[in-house]
Design a protein around this motif. Structure first.
Motif, PDB file in Angstrom:
ATOM      1  N   ASP A 139      44.106  47.766  64.237  1.00 21.35           N
ATOM      2  CA  ASP A 139      44.570  46.810  63.237  1.00 21.35           C
ATOM      3  C   ASP A 139      45.817  47.352  62.548  1.00 21.35           C
ATOM      4  O   ASP A 139      46.777  46.619  62.323  1.00 21.35           O
ATOM      5  CB  ASP A 139      43.481  46.566  62.188  1.00 21.35           C
ATOM      6  N   ILE A 140      45.792  48.652  62.232  1.00 23.19           N
ATOM      7  CA  ILE A 140      46.927  49.278  61.552  1.00 23.19           C
ATOM      8  C   ILE A 140      48.159  49.223  62.454  1.00 23.19           C
ATOM      9  O   ILE A 140      49.254  48.924  61.991  1.00 23.19           O
ATOM     10  CB  ILE A 140      46.567  50.731  61.147  1.00 23.19           C
ATOM     11  N   GLN A 141      47.955  49.451  63.762  1.00 27.45           N
ATOM     12  CA  GLN A 141      49.077  49.367  64.704  1.00 27.45           C
ATOM     13  C   GLN A 141      49.688  47.977  64.679  1.00 27.45           C
ATOM     14  O   GLN A 141      50.908  47.832  64.582  1.00 27.45           O
ATOM     15  CB  GLN A 141      48.574  49.671  66.108  1.00 27.45           C
ATOM     16  N   PHE A 146      53.961  44.278  63.027  1.00 33.76           N
ATOM     17  CA  PHE A 146      54.271  43.047  62.289  1.00 33.76           C
ATOM     18  C   PHE A 146      55.339  43.317  61.231  1.00 33.76           C
ATOM     19  O   PHE A 146      56.321  42.572  61.103  1.00 33.76           O
ATOM     20  CB  PHE A 146      52.978  42.536  61.650  1.00 33.76           C
ATOM     21  N   ILE A 147      55.180  44.436  60.500  1.00 30.18           N
ATOM     22  CA  ILE A 147      56.138  44.807  59.442  1.00 30.18           C
ATOM     23  C   ILE A 147      57.515  45.080  60.047  1.00 30.18           C
ATOM     24  O   ILE A 147      58.534  44.637  59.532  1.00 30.18           O
ATOM     25  CB  ILE A 147      55.622  46.053  58.666  1.00 30.18           C
ATOM     26  N   SER A 154      64.530  39.973  58.999  1.00 28.40           N
ATOM     27  CA  SER A 154      65.260  39.820  57.735  1.00 28.40           C
ATOM     28  C   SER A 154      66.634  40.479  57.834  1.00 28.40           C
ATOM     29  O   SER A 154      67.612  39.942  57.300  1.00 28.40           O
ATOM     30  CB  SER A 154      64.450  40.380  56.567  1.00 28.40           C
ATOM     31  N   ALA A 155      66.724  41.613  58.562  1.00 29.21           N
ATOM     32  CA  ALA A 155      68.022  42.266  58.747  1.00 29.21           C
ATOM     33  C   ALA A 155      68.953  41.350  59.527  1.00 29.21           C
ATOM     34  O   ALA A 155      70.139  41.206  59.184  1.00 29.21           O
ATOM     35  CB  ALA A 155      67.829  43.584  59.494  1.00 29.21           C
ATOM     36  N   PHE A 156      68.420  40.684  60.553  1.00 25.60           N
ATOM     37  CA  PHE A 156      69.208  39.772  61.373  1.00 25.60           C
ATOM     38  C   PHE A 156      69.698  38.589  60.528  1.00 25.60           C
ATOM     39  O   PHE A 156      70.870  38.195  60.601  1.00 25.60           O
ATOM     40  CB  PHE A 156      68.351  39.290  62.545  1.00 25.60           C
TER      41      PHE A 156
END
Ligand SMILES: *[C@@H]1O[C@H](CO)[C@@H](O)[C@H](O)[C@H]1NC(C)=O
Ligand SMILES: *[C@@H]1O[C@H](CO)[C@@H](O)[C@H](O)[C@H]1NC(C)=O
Length: 191
Positions: A139-141, A146-147, A154-156
């Motif tokens: 799940d953490i992976q 996802f992050i 957002s950078a794009f």
């Protein structure tokens, strides 16, 4: 002539008596290494036991949970194990009577009962509890991926906005220059 057993000293007779008594009362002993086992999904769990008894006993492993109950494996000491079809390939039986269940799933949580049966018919049980826990790191992976995707997106978008802003300024400047070409020239000429 007196029978031979009367010739034995009383102490020896008592020792023999204790020997026979202990043989009958402690016919089977099962020592469980861990009575509660916790393992994550897909890992394996070893139900380690130490059995002492007379003769060659029969070993049976049973599974029991709230919703299900069935046999896992059965064998006689030293012989081949009869593994239940649904456990084939993921159950390993050990010569000392222990059992390993691999590729654990959540529904493997429950009670594992070992029954040791002697040729004389006497038997003894030992029970172990297994709780299978869900793997959290997967799940953490997913969360990290996802992050990262969100960050890249957002950078794009920020890059796009910056480029659009540049383009807008450039077009504005170009249109201004086109609208006032004479002005520019007249302004420049006196110099
Ligand atoms: C039984 O045998 C297994 C496999 O060889 C071993 O891992 C386990 O420690 C043994 N258990 C005992 C109580 O000796
Ligand atoms: C193995 O177990 C099944 C079901 O428990 C039984 O029908 C079969 O006779 C057993 N086979 C042997 C060789 O013990």
């Amino acid at each position: 002539m007196r029978p031979a057993w009367i010739c034995l000293s009383q102490n020896t007779q008592i020792l023999y008596f204790i020997f026979f008594l202990s043989n009958y009362t402690q016919a089977i002993t099962i020592q469980v290494e861990r009575s509660t086992i916790t393992a994550p999904v897909q890992a394996s769990a070893l139900f380690s036991v130490d059995i002492t008894c007379t003769g060659t006993p029969g070993i049976t492993w049973m599974f029991r949970s709230v919703s299900r109950q069935h046999s896992i494996a059965a064998w006689t000491f030293g012989g081949p194990a009869n593994v239940t079809e649904m456990y084939e390939g993921r159950v390993q039986t050990h010569p000392n009577g222990s059992l390993t269940v691999g590729d654990l799933r959540l529904h493997d949580s429950g009670y594992y009962t070992l029954t040791v049966t002697e040729a004389s018919g006497s038997s003894k049980d030992a029970c172990m509890l297994l709780s299978v826990t869900e793997v959290l790191y997967e799940d953490i992976q997913y969360f990290i991926v996802f992050i990262i995707v969100l960050g890249l997106l957002s950078a794009f978008l920020m890059l796009c906005m910056w480029l659009l802003n540049k383009l807008h300024n450039y077009i504005k400047a170009w249109r201004q220059r086109r609208r006032l070409p004479e002005h520019n020239e007249t302004e420049l000429q006196p110099l």
